[in-house]
Scaffold this motif. Structure first.
Motif, PDB file in Angstrom:
ATOM      1  N   ILE A 112       2.704 -21.181  20.926  1.00 18.45           N
ATOM      2  CA  ILE A 112       3.759 -21.137  21.944  1.00 18.45           C
ATOM      3  C   ILE A 112       5.124 -20.878  21.306  1.00 18.45           C
ATOM      4  O   ILE A 112       6.105 -20.660  22.013  1.00 18.45           O
ATOM      5  N   TYR A 113       5.169 -20.923  19.984  1.00 23.31           N
ATOM      6  CA  TYR A 113       6.403 -20.588  19.272  1.00 23.31           C
ATOM      7  C   TYR A 113       6.049 -20.049  17.895  1.00 23.31           C
ATOM      8  O   TYR A 113       5.202 -20.613  17.197  1.00 23.31           O
ATOM      9  N   ASN A 152       5.450 -23.254  26.846  1.00 28.68           N
ATOM     10  CA  ASN A 152       6.683 -22.961  26.123  1.00 28.68           C
ATOM     11  C   ASN A 152       7.273 -24.248  25.537  1.00 28.68           C
ATOM     12  O   ASN A 152       6.775 -25.357  25.806  1.00 28.68           O
TER      13      ASN A 152
END
Length: 286
Positions: A216-217, A138
């Motif tokens: 992750i984003y 994250n």
């Protein structure tokens, strides 16, 4: 030797020459518009440095050749060696048309460029990716890590992820790859822990280079880059280029060009479509 027909009219060499002369003069008149177009100096079509110059030329030269042929407006690819140089060329008015979204930054927004089309397809999104086997899961785990961005002027690959990182309270060590390809190459070589790129390029690069990344984003969607016209270009010329670009998706003659460019063609667009782009740029002070 002269030849006489039943009409009594002479059909000799001099009469034949007069017919040929008239025919040639007619052809000259008919060909004048095409000759003038061929002699017209090409208009500069700038393209933002998303890829290397070689890959940019491979993608854009066929598109510009098609557009020039259909519109009758000669266009020539032009770009700087770096994103910053291309932006400076845009600011100095060296482009008649540009494929970009950097014009929506504050320093360029008053230049008067007009949006005439955009790259067709799904909205683009900012993606922060890591190697598939990375332990990072994250944004918070990126704190203090090396993250590559194409440049500090990129929209979806810098301004958008920067806003997300700030909102998450995460500071990273910024590294710049020069363009989308450069950032992904740094990530592939593991010189950085993560890379921020345009979603469209992530999949294309991974497929071509046979490498796996993990997202992750992923941001909200934004309109893809625009084709913009400089205010000095006559409205009739702009319209011819616009129609040629918009017609590519339905023209069978353009099918192979779009396949090579991995493109669905171009869609109609207006300046107001990019208000969200301006908003993000302002949030990072650009």
């Amino acid at each position: 030797m002269r030849t006489w027909h039943a009409t009594g009219k002479e059909e000799g060499p001099s009469r034949i020459m007069r017919h040929l002369t008239k025919l040639l003069l007619g052809l000259v008149v008919l060909l004048q518009p095409w000759t003038a177009a061929a002699q017209q100096p090409p208009l500069a079509f700038g393209v933002l440095n998303q890829q290397s110059p070689a890959l940019t030329a491979e993608r854009w030269n066929p598109i510009l050749h098609y557009t020039s042929t259909v519109s009758g407006v000669p266009l020539q690819l032009k770009m700087g060696r770096t994103v910053q140089e291309t932006n400076s060329m845009m600011a100095r008015g060296e482009f008649d048309f540009v494929f970009t979204n950097h014009n929506f930054q504050s320093e360029f927004d008053s230049l008067g460029f007009k949006v005439i089309a955009r790259w067709a397809g799904e909205p683009i999104r900012a993606v922060i990716a890591v190697p598939a086997d990375s332990p990072i899961q994250n944004l918070h785990q990126l704190a203090g890590k090396r993250v590559s961005f194409p440049s500090n002027e990129a929209f979806v690959a810098y301004a958008v992820p920067l806003v997300a990182l700030k909102r998450a309270g995460v500071r990273v060590e910024e590294v710049f790859g020069g363009n989308q390809e450069g950032t992904l190459a740094q990530l592939k070589a593991r010189r950085v822990e993560a890379g921020a790129v345009n979603s469209r390029f992530l999949g294309q690069y991974a497929e071509r280079e046979h490498v796996q990344f993990r997202e992750i984003y992923v941001s909200e969607g934004f309109p893809d880059l625009a084709v913009i016209a400089h205010p000095r270009v006559p409205a009739a010329t702009v319209e011819r280029v616009r129609r040629a670009l918009l017609g590519m998706s339905s023209d069978t003659a353009a099918a192979s060009i779009l396949t090579l460019a991995k493109s669905k063609g171009f869609e109609a667009a207006t300046d107001r479509d990019y208000d969200g782009v301006r908003r993000i740029y302002r949030l990072v002070g650009q």
